[in-house]
Structure formats: C-alpha cells, structure tokens
Design an enzyme around this catalytic site. Sequence first.
Site, short mmCIF file in Angstrom:
data_model
loop_
_atom_site.label_atom_id
_atom_site.label_comp_id
_atom_site.label_asym_id
_atom_site.label_seq_id
_atom_site.Cartn_x
_atom_site.Cartn_y
_atom_site.Cartn_z
N ILE A 6 20.38 -6.81 26.64
CA ILE A 6 19.37 -6.17 26.62
C ILE A 6 18.04 -7.09 26.50
CG2 ILE A 6 18.06 -4.14 25.89
CD1 ILE A 6 20.16 -3.21 27.39
N ASP B 91 17.58 -9.48 18.48
CA ASP B 91 17.46 -8.64 16.98
C ASP B 91 18.70 -8.83 16.18
OD1 ASP B 91 18.81 -7.44 18.90
OD2 ASP B 91 18.19 -5.50 18.63
N SER C 208 15.90 9.15 26.14
CA SER C 208 16.49 10.29 26.34
C SER C 208 15.67 11.21 25.58
CB SER C 208 17.87 10.46 26.07
OG SER C 208 18.46 11.69 25.90
N GLY C 209 15.64 12.54 25.58
CA GLY C 209 14.94 13.53 24.53
C GLY C 209 15.60 14.12 23.47
N ASN D 166 26.13 -3.60 17.43
CA ASN D 166 25.97 -2.63 18.50
C ASN D 166 24.79 -2.01 18.08
OD1 ASN D 166 26.17 -0.87 20.61
ND2 ASN D 166 27.45 0.53 19.63
N GLY D 167 23.76 -2.19 19.36
CA GLY D 167 22.64 -1.22 19.17
C GLY D 167 21.18 -2.12 19.15
N GLU D 168 20.06 -1.48 18.92
CA GLU D 168 18.77 -2.27 19.18
C GLU D 168 18.07 -2.21 17.38
OE1 GLU D 168 18.02 -3.87 21.40
OE2 GLU D 168 19.54 -3.39 22.98
N LEU E 87 26.30 -6.00 26.23
CA LEU E 87 25.42 -5.67 27.25
C LEU E 87 24.03 -6.30 27.06
CD1 LEU E 87 24.80 -3.48 29.77
CD2 LEU E 87 24.40 -1.76 28.13
N CYS F 103 26.21 -2.42 23.25
CA CYS F 103 27.50 -3.18 23.10
C CYS F 103 28.74 -2.48 22.54
CB CYS F 103 27.27 -4.43 22.24
SG CYS F 103 25.94 -5.65 22.57
#
Length: 650
Positions: free
Chosen positions: A53, A101, A362-363, A76-78, A51, A2
């Site tokens: 999720i 969450d 992503s790595g 914003n985030g997870e 956004l 977000c």
Amino acid sequence: MCGISGLLLADPGVIVRQEVLARMVASLEHRGPDGSGQFIDGPVGLGHNRLAIIDLTSAAAQPMTSSDGRATVAFNGEIYNFQGLRKELEGRGAYFRSNSDTEVILEAWRAFGVDCLQRIEGMFAFALWDHDQRMLLVARDRLGVKPLFYAWTEKGLALGSEIKALGPFLEAPEIDPLSFHQVLLFGCAGSPRTLVKGVRKLPAGHAFIVHAGEEPRPFAYWRPCFDPLPAGNLADLRGELRQRMTQAVRRQIVSDVPVGAFLSGGLDSSIIVSLMTREFPDQVNTFSVGGKGFAESELPFAKLMANRLGVRHHPIEIDRRQFLEALPDVAWHNDEPTADPALVPLYFLSQLAREHVTVVLSGEGSDEIFAGYAHYPADRGRMRQLRRLGRMPAPLRGAALGLIGLLKGRERRREFGRLIGNLAEDPFAVVLRRPARLEGNVRALVGGQEALESAKREYRRLLEDVALVTDDPLEASLRVDMFYNLADFLLMRADNMAMSASLEARVPFLDEGIVEFATQLPGDYKLDGLRGKAILRDAFADLLPPAIRQRPKAPFPVPLAQWVLSDARLLRETLLEGVLIEEGLLRAESLEHFLTSASLDPANPDRWDCTLAWRLLYLETWARRFIKGGADAREPKSPTSQVRMRAGTC
C-alpha cells in the site's frame, strides 16, 4: 494491508521449524498476494504476507528488522500519523532506510519502549521481537479494526491475523460450547473468546509482552475518555467535527495504490465520499451492493449520491442462488464467525471493488460513537421509565405495573418487574438483555438454562468495567457497542470480507481524532430526541440531499425469509444431519420442533426466529468447512474469479 503469523516456543533452546512457519504464512496468502517473508531467531518465528500500500519497493518488505538489528516486526495495518512521528524520531537521531510506516514502529519501539503504543495512531496488529531482551510485544489497535488471534499451549505461543494461521500449531480444531451459545444469543463471541476451543482474540486496545515459556497476559494500553466536556456552542462544535472529519479522510487516503469507497447511500458513506471528492475531483471510484428481490435496496440512494458527486460508480446485485453458493467460502474467510447475513453481500462487494482499487474507505463505526442505531432512544427511554418505577413506594409500583399489564399484557408486566428487580444488581440489564423469545428458543436447542446462563454471565462480566461505570443509559449503550459490537462483530466482519479479496478497508469515523471528539460530546448532541447522529447530520447538511440527510438508520436488507426460510428442506437436511448435532451442541428433537414451527413460515416469520434460523445455518456451514473439512476442503477455489464472472452479469 497484510497478514501476520508467528510462533514463540516454550523452550528457548528449540528452533522454530521453517516448514511449520511456511504453512502458517501460506494459509494467509489471500491477505497479502504481493509478497511473503519469514524470520526465525531460535524459538521465535515471524511470518508476513504483504499487500503493498505504502512504499511499494522491496525496502518495505517484512518481517522488517531495525537498522541497528535490535528488533524485528511483522505488522498488519496502516499508521496514519507515521509521517509526523517519523520527523519526531529523526529529530532524536533515528535513521530510516524506507518510506514505510512499518519502520516507524521499529524506531518508535527503540525510542519509547512499550509507550510507543500511546504514540501510534491507526489500525494495526503487530508482533515485535526484541533480540536484546528476548521478548515479544504483541498489540492490537485501539478500536480493534485489525484482528489478532493467539493460542498458548505447553508447546508455546502461536498468533495470526486469522485463526486458520494457527492450524499447523494446534491439534484438530474443536468448537467451544460457551462461545457457541454466545454466538446464538449475541451474534458473536465476546473477546477474548472465540468459537474455536483454546484460541483467543486479543481485545481491542490491548497488548501483551512475553518471554519464551510465559503465558500471555493482555493488558489495556488505551481506553477512550467518556467524560463529557462542558456543553459548548453547538455551531462551533459542528465546525470542529467537520474539520476533524476532513482531516481524518485526508490522512486515510494516503496511499501509493488506487483508493475508492463503499457507498451505500447512507449518511456515513455519503459524508466520506463527499470529502474524498474534494481532495480528488473526478477520480473517486465507489461501490455498492444490492439484491434481486430485496424489498428495500440501497442502490437507488447510492446512485443518487454518486450522480450528485460525479464519481465513477460501480453497483452490483446478487440473487438467492449466489447468496447460498457463497456461504462456504464466506465461512472459510470469516473463520471467527460473526453471524450477520450482511457478510455475504459484503463479500461480493469486496471482490468487485478489488477489480478497480486496492484500498476502500468505509463508514463503519459512526453509529457506535454518534448514537445512530434505533435502539438507543428506546433503551434510554426504557431505562428512565424503569428507574422512575423503581423509586416508587411498593404500593404505587404495584399499581403502575398492574396498569402496564392491562395496557401491554402480562408478559410485558412480568418483564418490567424482572428488570426493576435487577436494577440494583445490574443497572444496565436493559442494555444487555436479549429478547425473551430468542433466549427461550436457544435454551431449548442447547439443552438447559444453566448452559445459557453461563454464556450470559461471562458476557456480562466482560462488560462490567465498560458499562457499569456510568449512570447515563445512553453512554452505557454506546460503550457496550463500541467495545464489543464494533470490535468483535462489525469490524471483524468488515476486515475478513475485504481481505478475502486482498482489499484494505479503512474506517475514517474511527480515526483517533473523531473518537476522542465523539466520546466527550454531551449525549443530547448525539441523540436529539429520536434523531440519532444529530450533530453529524447538521455538520454536513450542505453536502447532502434531504433524502440522504434524513434517511433513518437501517440494517442491510438481506431478505432472510425469502432466501433462507423459503426452502424448509434445505434447513432440515443441513441442520438435522449436521456437525452441530453430531458434536452434541444442539438437541435434535428441539431443533426439529423449532424448524417446523409456524414462526418460520416465510410468509409471516417471527423476526427473532428468522434470525436464529440464519445463525444456525451459518454456523453449520462454518463448522462443516472449518472444523470438519480437511486443509484442502477449507480453502476456497478461486473465489475472485467466480465473483468476477457474477459481477459481470449484473
């Protein structure tokens, strides 16, 4: 996930104007196209772009207020441990109205106060308003995966996921000269500085609590433990690492929308995708990017790994024209500039991925915690050599330096002499140094040694409590890269480019369980001679073909000499008639001399001169778009539709 924005006015009797908050929210629409919301309570205003999720229902909309009405949050985030934390909170009597969450953060604040930050695991930036105490808690996650910017003036506090969100609150943006010098030297400005005067980044692992009229004073709520554990059985440690990585991937693929992965064909992304396919056989989408005319390309390695795993692989190639045409839009989205040419391929890659998924793994982060970069063994060896020389009696030291001069030249001898002299004052001068050629060119361009030294001194002060607390040069390098190169450079780049396409990028290697494990490993388990990420390579050896397992670390191979230096007219016309000259940040005569130097010959360029030319071109593009452009000029024109057209031709 977000975008967030917010205001806390200095006068508690003044009410936030809805139209100002609405403009802040509108500036971040690309970060959250699934919905937006605003909350105003007197002097505080919180905005959110969603956004979706987890929990796609309207019950998870933000800003969200707790069930008892005590607190409201824009997040914003997870939160990766939200399910376990939710059960704990329910056991303490908490009542939940959604499956999100976000609500867990609110209930954790009610239960634990500011100590909730010690219990939350994930990537996040949030602003939480406590109605009862009339105070605002602002926090950024431990490693800095999610960004948070703020500005404090006599009008009060403004904050946002991107600097552009602060625009309606600030006067006309100006470039901060000291930060500009840091970007030329280091590729980014060190937290809390940004390139925009008066705007600050909240450092990774930091938070602040403020009441109306108070200046924010960030504090660190988390630091990783670098104390090495006793050397254990290496086979057991490899097994533990594999178990922790499996768990990290499992909890980061939790989503109510499609999840894919960036696959470069390198060690890190190949491990992640291998673990994903064990959870979702035949369902994983992967994405890779290359360039037409690249001397080296990641695409063959990515294809090799994709074929081995049987994933749905989506490659894309870009050319020079696309690279240059995208620069203004890239600069608009990357409004805290990180001068890395890999920004542009990542921009195209994110647009491609968003056509298929909403979340990618992503790595990023593996190199900074497992010692993957080529400079680690070089720094370690050079520091040990310098220490030996420094301990020698003066006559022997002089003879040794003379021998270095004979073997490696006078400049190398002088460099060693300077570094030895600095060891007592700055034990990690090797770690923090810049190439002499780069420093010399920047000094000439900005107009003097003192301006450059100010930028270096501040950058060094930022690192003192990170690097100068250990006698291990490898650990010092890792600390510097983890706290600054990672948070201010790589993660900022990754988040901005992914969110330009409304795509969430997650980073399993920065899961708390992996970071805790890696930082306490003995250095030789990470760097085995010249072999970086040794324990990681060995722990997953059975999942990777030799070409991937043994592949050395290399930066993304953007051919700057062919794509930037090959057009001398482009550089001259862009820079000599540009904003950086107009603002007095560069000396025109020195710039013209630099641009006509033989070291910028695309057939045989000097590496650091080429890097500096790119940084100048990118910063000029950013300044024209973000500093001098009006509001309409700054916003890209349908970037997603442009890239879809280009991706379809590759």
